[in-house]
Design an enzyme around this catalytic site. Sequence first.
Site, mmCIF file in Angstrom:
data_model
loop_
_atom_site.group_PDB
_atom_site.id
_atom_site.type_symbol
_atom_site.label_atom_id
_atom_site.label_comp_id
_atom_site.label_asym_id
_atom_site.label_seq_id
_atom_site.Cartn_x
_atom_site.Cartn_y
_atom_site.Cartn_z
ATOM 1 C CB THR A 164 -6.773 -10.279 -9.929
ATOM 2 O OG1 THR A 164 -6.450 -10.058 -11.306
ATOM 3 C CG2 THR A 164 -6.461 -11.724 -9.576
ATOM 4 C CD GLU A 168 -2.337 3.715 -5.859
ATOM 5 O OE1 GLU A 168 -2.734 4.209 -4.800
ATOM 6 O OE2 GLU A 168 -1.187 3.288 -6.040
ATOM 7 N N PRO A 205 -10.208 -9.954 -15.145
ATOM 8 C CG PRO A 205 -11.952 -10.188 -16.683
ATOM 9 C CD PRO A 205 -10.533 -10.612 -16.428
ATOM 10 N N GLY A 253 0.171 -8.477 -3.667
ATOM 11 C CA GLY A 253 -1.149 -9.001 -3.373
ATOM 12 C C GLY A 253 -2.179 -8.633 -4.411
ATOM 13 C CB THR A 254 -2.085 -6.203 -7.158
ATOM 14 O OG1 THR A 254 -0.833 -6.575 -7.747
ATOM 15 C CG2 THR A 254 -1.848 -5.083 -6.148
ATOM 16 C CG PHE A 301 -1.799 -1.230 1.305
ATOM 17 C CD1 PHE A 301 -2.628 -1.601 0.267
ATOM 18 C CD2 PHE A 301 -1.750 -2.023 2.428
ATOM 19 C CE1 PHE A 301 -3.400 -2.758 0.350
ATOM 20 C CE2 PHE A 301 -2.514 -3.180 2.519
ATOM 21 C CZ PHE A 301 -3.336 -3.548 1.488
ATOM 22 C CD GLN A 308 -5.602 -4.981 -6.046
ATOM 23 O OE1 GLN A 308 -5.060 -3.893 -5.890
ATOM 24 N NE2 GLN A 308 -5.542 -5.923 -5.131
#
Length: 733
Positions: free
Chosen positions: A600, A670, A598, A472-473, A246, A604
Site C-alpha cells: 500500500t 503526501e 510495502p 483509501g490509503t 485529499f 500511495q
Amino acid sequence: MTTTTPGPRALRGAVGTARTRVEGRDKVTGAARYAGEIPFAELAHGWLVLSTVTRGSIRTIDTAPVLGMPGVLTVLHHGNAPRLHTDYIGMLGTPPDPASAVFQDDRVPFAGWPVALVVAETPEQAREAAEALVVMYDEEPHDTVLVADDPAAYAAAGHMPAETGKGDLEAELAASAVVLDEEYTTPEEQHSMMEPHAATARWDGGRLEVVDSNQGTTWVQSELATMFSLDASSVRVRSEHIGGGFGSKGLRAHQVSAVMAATALHRPVRVVMTRRQTFSLAGYRSPTTQRVRLGADPDGRLRALEHRSLNQTSTVYEFVEPSAGVARVMYDADAHRTANHVVRLDVPSPTWMRAPGEAPGSFAIEAALDELAERTGLDPIELRLRNEPDAGPVSGLPFSSRNLAACFREGARRFGWADRDPRPGVRREGRRLLGTGTAAASFGAGAGPSTALVTAEADGSFTVRIAAADIGTGARTALTLIAADALETVPERVRVRIGDSDFGPAMIAGGSMGTRSWAWAITAAAAELRERLAVTRSIPPEGITVRSDTTEALRALAQKERHSFGAQFAEVAVDVDTGEVRVLRMLGIFAAGRIVNPLTARNQLVGGMTWGISMALHEEAVRDRNTGRHYAPDLAGYHVATHADVPAVEADWVDDHDPDDPVGIKGVGEIGIVGAAAAVANAVWHATGVRHRNLPIRPDRILAASASASASASASDRAGTGTAPADGGSADA
C-alpha cells in the site's frame, strides 16, 4: 484463560511485509458501504441550492410553489434556519468557514454559495424541487482574478510563520556570479476523489448521530457539537469507509444542513453533494503566483535565496497555501527570505489539498534550481547536492535524518541519469523530442495526540478501537500489522475498528500524520496490555481493555526537523506538431522512515506521482472573469491524468532510520506528489529547450512556445548573430 504464545510467523514481524487490504474483499463485493449507501428507515433526502450570482445578497426566496411539489417536506434558508454558534476556534486552530455554517444571513460572497436546502422523500424529488426554487438577488460587482501585484495582498501565517528571513538579500544577490529572478504560476486545482461528500444525520434517543465521509470523526464531532451548542458526548460521528479525501473532507455545508433538517423533521436526512457542487463547496487548491530569486557563486553554491508566494482566499475565510514553506527546509543561503501572502477575492474558500504548499511550492523552487543548474553549467543533481544544508535553513534545528543524497544516488543509478546528454533539444524520435528531468521532494513528518483502546478478548484475539480514518490509503491494514507486532501475535488475530468518534480523540487523516499518530497510540496501549497480561496470566470473559493517550509523549519528543525526502525523475516525449506531451516513464526514490506495508505504501507513492503528472500537464480549473463561475465544473471539463497518461511509474525507497523516534513512521501520503510536476516540467525543457514556468503545460502552450522560439531564431539569423536566447527560450503565456 491463559494467553496464547505467538507462533514463528508472529515473531518474524508483520510490519514490513506486503499485505493486501484487510477490507479488500468487502470493498470489491460491495459489503463495505460508503456514507451515501447506508440504509435508514424513513430516510429523507436534502438537495443544496447554490447561488447563481458571484457577489451580492438574497432579495427573496419563493418557497411556496416548491413546498407544494410532490414529496417536498421543507425548505431551509436564512429566514428559518436555526442560529449557529460560530465564534470559536476549531480543532485545526481556525474558526469555521462560513460556507459550512450555512443559512445564517442573506449575504452571497461567491458563486456557488449555499442559499437553501430542499428536503423531500426521494433524491429525485429533492433535486427537481431545488431546481425549481426561485431565488432573487441584488447583485454587486465582483473580483475573482488573482494577479501578482495586487495591492490588497498581505502576509498571512496559516499553519506556519508568514515570513522568514536572515542576511542581506540585495547585497548577496549583487555579489553573486549567477542570478536568477523568475515568476512561476500554478492554476486552481480541484479535489476529484471517487466518493462524493455525503452525510446522514439522525436523532437517536436524544443523541445526534452523523454517518459521514470525513477525514476525522472526532474533528467533525467537535465542530458540530460546538456549532449546535451541544455537549460533545451527545454527538456521535461514524465514517467507516471513505472513497478519497485529499484534504477536503472536513466540516462542510452538507453535514451542517443535514443536521438542521434532521432536527426540524425529526427523521433521518441525507445530503450528498453533486460533483459540480464540490467545485464551490468542497475546497480546492488555490492558484499561486510565485517569485523565486537565486544568487550563486560560479560553483553553484547559493549566496541568496528568496521565495515569495501569493494565493487567493475568499472574503469570508482565510486560507493560506504556504508554497514558500518548502524553501525553508530544502536549501540554505547566507541571505534567505521566504514569504506567504494572500489576497481576498470573491471566490470560494480554498482548503488543504495533497501536499498543501509543498506541491505548488516545489514546482517553483525545483524548476528554479534546474534553471540555475543550466546557467552555472552544472548537473542538476550535483547542484542540489552542493547545497545540502547541515541543519534547518530557517529553524537551525538538526535533521532527525536527511537521506536526500541517498535518494538521488539510487534514483540516478536506476534511471540511467549518467547517460543523459545535458544539451536540450538534441534527442529526437521521429517528430517527438525526448528529454529527462529531475527534482527533489520533502514533506514534514509530524504527529498529533491520539488515544487508542486495545482489548484482549477471551478467545485469544485482540480488538483495537481508534478513531482513525482510512481515506483509501490502506491505514486500516497498516494499523493491523502494527498492532500485531506490538501484541506479539499474528495479524489474523487482530481486529481493528476505526472511524467512530465514540472511540475517543485521535489525529485526523491529513498531513501524512495519520498512521504515525495512530500507530504511536496503538503501540502504547498494546505495551501496557502485555504488561497486564503478564501479571494476570488469564483473561476474563469480558476481556481486558487498556486505553492510551500520547499527548504527554508527544510533548517530550526532542525538537528536530523531521521530514520525508525524495528524488523524482521523469522522461517525456514532446510532439512538435501537436504540442502533446507524454510522460514515458517516472521514477521516485524516497526516504520515508519505516515502511509498514510495502504494497500500500508503493500504491500511495505511485498515486502521488500520477497526480504530479496530472498537475504538470492537465489539471486547471478556469473561471470566467465576467461571471466569476467555473467553465465546465465537472470531470468532463476538468481534466485529470488517466491510465493512458501513466505508462510506467515506479516508486521505491531507501533506508531511513531515526534512532530517537519511538515510531519511525514518517508517512507516504503526501511526499509522492512533491517535486513530480517540476521533474516533468524540467524534462520538457530538456526535450525542447524552452522553459515553461506556468502550469499546466498544455499543447497550445507548447505550440506557442515553439513558434516564438522559431521566430526568435529567425530574427537572430537575420541579425547575423545565429544565437538563441541564453536560457534556450521561455514560455510565459
